[in-house]
Motif scaffolding. Sequence first.
Motif, PDB file in Angstrom:
ATOM      1  N   GLU A   1       0.490  -5.317  -7.447  1.00  0.00           N
ATOM      2  CA  GLU A   1      -0.486  -6.181  -6.787  1.00  0.00           C
ATOM      3  C   GLU A   1       0.310  -7.333  -6.212  1.00  0.00           C
ATOM      4  OE1 GLU A   1      -2.845  -7.393 -10.105  1.00  0.00           O
ATOM      5  OE2 GLU A   1      -3.799  -5.438 -10.323  1.00  0.00           O
TER       6      GLU A   1
ATOM      7  N   ASN B   1       2.348   1.786  -3.540  1.00  0.00           N
ATOM      8  CA  ASN B   1       1.323   2.250  -4.475  1.00  0.00           C
ATOM      9  C   ASN B   1       0.887   3.685  -4.182  1.00  0.00           C
ATOM     10  OD1 ASN B   1       1.187   0.051  -6.244  1.00  0.00           O
ATOM     11  ND2 ASN B   1      -0.153  -1.070  -4.843  1.00  0.00           N
ATOM     12  N   ARG B   2       0.821   4.070  -2.902  1.00  0.00           N
ATOM     13  CA  ARG B   2       0.468   5.452  -2.553  1.00  0.00           C
ATOM     14  C   ARG B   2       1.564   6.417  -3.006  1.00  0.00           C
ATOM     15  NH1 ARG B   2      -1.089   3.103   2.415  1.00  0.00           N
ATOM     16  NH2 ARG B   2       0.774   4.015   3.365  1.00  0.00           N
TER      17      ARG B   2
ATOM     18  N   ASN C   1       7.947   5.189 -13.106  1.00  0.00           N
ATOM     19  CA  ASN C   1       6.592   5.719 -13.042  1.00  0.00           C
ATOM     20  C   ASN C   1       6.527   7.143 -13.609  1.00  0.00           C
ATOM     21  OD1 ASN C   1       3.809   5.336 -12.023  1.00  0.00           O
ATOM     22  ND2 ASN C   1       4.340   7.031 -10.688  1.00  0.00           N
TER      23      ASN C   1
ATOM     24  N   ASN D   1       0.834  -1.209   0.000  1.00  0.00           N
ATOM     25  CA  ASN D   1       0.000   0.000   0.000  1.00  0.00           C
ATOM     26  C   ASN D   1       0.864   1.251   0.000  1.00  0.00           C
ATOM     27  OD1 ASN D   1      -2.433  -1.378  -0.066  1.00  0.00           O
ATOM     28  ND2 ASN D   1      -2.560  -1.502   2.159  1.00  0.00           N
TER      29      ASN D   1
ATOM     30  N   LEU E   1       3.672   5.910  -5.528  1.00  0.00           N
ATOM     31  CA  LEU E   1       3.637   5.969  -6.987  1.00  0.00           C
ATOM     32  C   LEU E   1       2.450   6.786  -7.494  1.00  0.00           C
ATOM     33  CD1 LEU E   1       4.687   2.325  -7.898  1.00  0.00           C
ATOM     34  CD2 LEU E   1       6.089   4.398  -8.001  1.00  0.00           C
ATOM     35  N   ALA E   2       1.335   6.761  -6.755  1.00  0.00           N
ATOM     36  CA  ALA E   2       0.141   7.525  -7.146  1.00  0.00           C
ATOM     37  C   ALA E   2       0.265   8.998  -6.770  1.00  0.00           C
ATOM     38  CB  ALA E   2      -1.095   6.917  -6.491  1.00  0.00           C
TER      39      ALA E   2
ATOM     40  N   ALA F   1       1.917   0.328 -10.979  1.00  0.00           N
ATOM     41  CA  ALA F   1       1.280  -0.078  -9.723  1.00  0.00           C
ATOM     42  C   ALA F   1       1.640  -1.539  -9.466  1.00  0.00           C
ATOM     43  CB  ALA F   1      -0.232   0.085  -9.797  1.00  0.00           C
TER      44      ALA F   1
ATOM     45  N   ASN G   1       0.157   0.826 -16.604  1.00  0.00           N
ATOM     46  CA  ASN G   1      -1.064   1.338 -17.204  1.00  0.00           C
ATOM     47  C   ASN G   1      -0.703   2.392 -18.245  1.00  0.00           C
ATOM     48  OD1 ASN G   1      -3.681   2.117 -17.766  1.00  0.00           O
ATOM     49  ND2 ASN G   1      -3.875   3.355 -15.924  1.00  0.00           N
TER      50      ASN G   1
END
Length: 72
Positions: free
Chosen positions: A55, A17-18, A39, A14, A20-21, A53, A67
């Motif tokens: 998983e 991913n946070r 990224n 998490n 990277l976002a 991202a 993506n």
Amino acid sequence: VIDNGEGIPAEKLNHINRVLAGEEEVPDENIYFGLRNVNDRIRLNFGKGCGLAFESKESLGTRAVINIPLVK
């Protein structure tokens, strides 16, 4: 890209991913340097809605998802 290793613990996944976002900053620029670089390059080329991202399920491996839009 998928591996079949141990996977990444949910809390760390998490956090990655946070970061990277763009939802969370890192205290040290060296943390996830390579991942953030890839990224950022994806976003520079394809826009903010795109990027990297992850998983993961512990003991089942990790999947890196890139993506990008389909080009017709």
